[in-house]
Enzyme design. Sequence first.
Site, PDB file in Angstrom:
ATOM      1  N   ARG A  25      96.616  11.061  25.530  1.00  0.00           N
ATOM      2  CA  ARG A  25      96.251  12.245  26.330  1.00  0.00           C
ATOM      3  C   ARG A  25      94.881  12.790  25.897  1.00  0.00           C
ATOM      4  NH1 ARG A  25      98.492  18.097  25.575  1.00  0.00           N
ATOM      5  NH2 ARG A  25      97.449  19.155  27.301  1.00  0.00           N
ATOM      6  N   HIS A  29      91.761  13.022  28.385  1.00  0.00           N
ATOM      7  CA  HIS A  29      91.169  14.322  28.727  1.00  0.00           C
ATOM      8  C   HIS A  29      89.716  14.419  28.252  1.00  0.00           C
ATOM      9  CE1 HIS A  29      94.886  16.868  29.872  1.00  0.00           C
ATOM     10  NE2 HIS A  29      95.084  15.605  30.136  1.00  0.00           N
ATOM     11  N   TRP A 176     108.891  11.487  31.305  1.00  0.00           N
ATOM     12  CA  TRP A 176     108.926  10.743  32.572  1.00  0.00           C
ATOM     13  C   TRP A 176     109.890   9.560  32.480  1.00  0.00           C
ATOM     14  CZ3 TRP A 176     104.354  12.781  30.636  1.00  0.00           C
ATOM     15  CH2 TRP A 176     103.587  13.577  31.503  1.00  0.00           C
TER      16      TRP A 176
END
Length: 267
Positions: A25, A29, A176
């Site tokens: 992540r 990002h 998820w």
Amino acid sequence: SFGLLRTDIKGLMKKDGDFGPTMVRLAWHSSGTYDKMTKTGGNGGGTIRFKEELAHGGNAGLDKAVKRLEPLKKKHPEISWADLIAFVGVVAIETMGGPQINFSYGRVDEMDPAKVTPDGRLPDADKGDGPGPKTRKGLRDVFARMGFGDREIVALSGAHALGRCHADASGYVGPWSGTPLLFNNSYFVLLKGLEWTPDDTKAKFQYKDPSGNLMMLPSDIALIEDKKFKKYVLEYAKDQKAFFTDFASAFEKLETLGTKNLTPLKA
């Protein structure tokens, strides 16, 4: 050296399961702010380490991730922050079972926090209409600004096989997939194969599977409701090799946006 750094990263991943997904992540990002028109943003200067960029909405919780990397940066002072953040993303994906991703080094750290790009350049999970046209347009606009098309949008979304959402970061809650520390095509298999319904028990609008254990964001559901996105979801759900190939090339492109004069690392 990057060889020793790789060993150190794997050591941190062994100690803490959440470290791998969080580093992916962070790398994403860090790169996802690039604008091809103005040639600003991207991870070339490692600006995500500045508090000004960590304060952006989409980066909630990533200040802790940067702190976790500080001892590695001290131990490997010759490696720039920008290279460190990009490399840790690549190593995390490979270590969790994902594809080998070509890595190049030579990013030069930006020293001025004024180079942080404005907030709002990362994709939104929901533009106010759930998985509807606004959210889909939002996805396409953000990725087109970086130079990505539909196939690459869907391929990069497959990284949602990893990790989970946290109430104190994005405000969404849950994983998820049932194997959040394994990089595979499970995201697409689940997206296509399960019935996803709105979850009324959560503070923010998200979807749940029949067991109530897994979640999808409105922007995930958009990929299965939009015809052009959906064909890639179906392709990757049945062909993990195709997904790995496309993901590896999209992720390499993502991490090199706006950089120049990089040297390929010999695997």
